[in-house]
Design an enzyme around this catalytic site. Structure first.
Site, PDB file in Angstrom:
ATOM      1  N   THR A  55       0.833  -1.207   0.000  1.00  0.00           N
ATOM      2  CA  THR A  55       0.000   0.000   0.000  1.00  0.00           C
ATOM      3  C   THR A  55       0.871   1.261   0.000  1.00  0.00           C
ATOM      4  O   THR A  55       2.088   1.192   0.163  1.00  0.00           O
ATOM      5  CB  THR A  55      -0.922   0.045   1.242  1.00  0.00           C
ATOM      6  OG1 THR A  55      -0.099   0.230   2.401  1.00  0.00           O
ATOM      7  CG2 THR A  55      -1.724  -1.227   1.392  1.00  0.00           C
ATOM      8  N   CYS A  56       0.211   2.416  -0.129  1.00  0.00           N
ATOM      9  CA  CYS A  56       0.936   3.695  -0.197  1.00  0.00           C
ATOM     10  C   CYS A  56       1.304   4.234   1.172  1.00  0.00           C
ATOM     11  O   CYS A  56       1.946   5.277   1.272  1.00  0.00           O
ATOM     12  CB  CYS A  56       0.092   4.729  -0.927  1.00  0.00           C
ATOM     13  SG  CYS A  56      -0.080   4.330  -2.649  1.00  0.00           S
ATOM     14  N   ASP A  57       0.872   3.569   2.239  1.00  0.00           N
ATOM     15  CA  ASP A  57       1.098   4.102   3.578  1.00  0.00           C
ATOM     16  C   ASP A  57       2.451   3.649   4.119  1.00  0.00           C
ATOM     17  O   ASP A  57       2.800   2.458   4.038  1.00  0.00           O
ATOM     18  CB  ASP A  57      -0.025   3.600   4.494  1.00  0.00           C
ATOM     19  CG  ASP A  57      -0.003   4.291   5.844  1.00  0.00           C
ATOM     20  OD1 ASP A  57       0.975   5.020   6.129  1.00  0.00           O
ATOM     21  OD2 ASP A  57      -0.953   4.099   6.616  1.00  0.00           O
ATOM     22  N   ASN A  90      -6.448   0.366   0.314  1.00  0.00           N
ATOM     23  CA  ASN A  90      -5.863   0.698  -1.007  1.00  0.00           C
ATOM     24  C   ASN A  90      -6.439  -0.175  -2.114  1.00  0.00           C
ATOM     25  O   ASN A  90      -5.877  -0.266  -3.204  1.00  0.00           O
ATOM     26  CB  ASN A  90      -4.341   0.533  -1.014  1.00  0.00           C
ATOM     27  CG  ASN A  90      -3.591   1.773  -0.543  1.00  0.00           C
ATOM     28  OD1 ASN A  90      -2.465   2.001  -0.954  1.00  0.00           O
ATOM     29  ND2 ASN A  90      -4.183   2.576   0.297  1.00  0.00           N
TER      30      ASN A  90
END
Ligand SMILES: Cc1ncc(COP(=O)(O)O)c(C=O)c1O
Length: 385
Positions: free
Chosen positions: A327-329, A366
């Protein structure tokens, strides 16, 4: 499970793949019974609520600890075939609703089944009296959780000094208290927690019985039984020896002892296989991005305080690297200090002993769905996709 088998399953089913070994589930249950032969195991469904796992434990004769109406229904699904009378007996004898806090709707839904439920405060007594007056009660005590990997005592359990008053209050409300329960904290390797909890429970039981509460015949020693994640974890055999000495010494002969093992029964039965989907060098360190992470099967890193070891199938000299989820986190960090050989995109990695508190809290964050699950019942018998 062999590494060769894991690779072949990943080729067949794709990744991320969560592999459940049902032989290991059964072995874990056998071991639990072997070291604690006088304790009826109620599998804590929250540890891993895959219906196939519930079914395997049901067939192996386990009882169940549920924490929500949905978990109750999951267990209920497995006993649908039983004739009505046996089904009701199963719920009485083999299901405990062990979440001390229950909402009104859940209590109303549970009441017709006359289940065993835990409580630890006066508000809960009022709620149970109103919405589930046919339930049997177990009073949850607050006990030391010292050194447990996951501490629970700050959230649940009444102070021992208040216990008898809470038993009397339930009785005055027309409810029946059937026994006492506690939880020493998950992955407890400090076995003194159990000893202290037993002393506390024995004191409360003695006082309650002396005041006439003779129907208190159950002792629920909760979960916490440590999974053998590595060789340093003290074995269940040792805890079994301790409990086999302490329980008969502290409790009357007519006490029925149950436990709610979650982690111990499932942790070692599952393996995750994931794939390297990205690679970059940041601050001189290689960073691998794999297609499963903290929002998915590796959620235990956040919620369960677990440190998983990511392993490669590939051999070769290793170097320090970081491993991230897809994911982007930035929270989706699996490890900032893993030792892995040089991996290429498409290479597979795996994480063992990931059966407990993992896929149960996987999200769709996401837009990535939870890992695909494959069940192995015998060597050559994966469940069809
Ligand atoms: C009430 C209750 N019972 C049983 C368990 C299972 O504990 P474990 O997985 O440590 O055996 C838990 C875990 O949080 C729990 O809260």
């Amino acid at each position: 499970m062999t590494r060769r088998k894991l690779v072949s399953l990943a080729r067949q089913h794709g990744t991320p793949l969560f592999v459940v070994d049902h032989r290991q589930l059964r072995r874990n249950l056998v071991q639990f019974r072997r070291w604690l032969p006088f304790v009826q195991p109620y599998y804590a469904v929250k540890a891993n609520s895959l219906p196939e796992i519930v079914r395997t434990f049901y067939r192996a004769g386990a009882s169940f600890d549920v924490a929500s109406w949905a978990e109750f229904q999951l267990v209920y699904e497995n006993i649908r075939d039983l004739p009505e009378k046996e089904r009701q007996d199963f719920i009485w004898d083999k299901v405990i609703y062990a979440n001390p806090i229950k909402d009104r709707e859940t209590l109303c839904a549970l009441d017709p089944y006359k289940p065993l439920v835990t409580y630890d405060n006066y508000e809960e007594i009022r709620k149970i009296r109103r919405y589930a007056p046919h339930a049997g009660l177990m009073l949850r005590l607050r006990v030391p959780n010292t050194g447990a990997m996951v501490e629970l005592s700050s959230k649940f359990g009444c102070e021992p000094g208040e216990a008898v008053r809470l038993i009397e209050a339930a009785h005055d409300a027309g409810l029946t208290v059937e026994g006492l329960s506690f939880h020493v904290g998950s992955q407890t390797t400090n076995f003194q927690n159990y000893v202290q909890a037993l002393h506390i429970a024995a004191g409360v039981l003695r006082e309650a019985r002396s005041r006439g509460f003779k129907k208190m015949i159950q002792l629920d020693i909760g979960g916490g039984f440590p999974a053998p994640y590595d060789a340093n974890v003290r074995p269940l055999r040792e805890l079994g020896r301790l409990l086999r000495t302490e329980i008969p010494r502290l409790f009357p002969k007519d006490i029925f002892v149950l436990a709610e093992p979650g982690r111990y029964l499932v942790a070692t039965a599952c393996t995750l296989v994931a794939e390297v989907i990205g690679k970059a060098v940041r601050d001189g360190k290689v960073c691998y991005y794999i297609n499963d992470g903290v929002y998915h099967t590796l959620s235990g890193i956040v919620f369960d305080h677990m440190k998983y070891k990511v392993r490669a199938f590939k051999h070769g000299p290793t170097s320090l690297c970081a491993v991230f989820g897809p994911t982007c986190d930035a929270l989706d960090t699996i490890s900032l200090a893993e030792e892995l050989p040089d991996l290429k995109l498409g290479d597979l990695v795996y994480v063992e002993n990931i059966g407990a508190y993992s896929i149960a809290s996987s999200t769709h964050f996401n837009g990535f769905p939870p890992a695909k699950v494959v069940h192995l019942y015998a060597d050559e018998d994966p469940t069809p996709p």
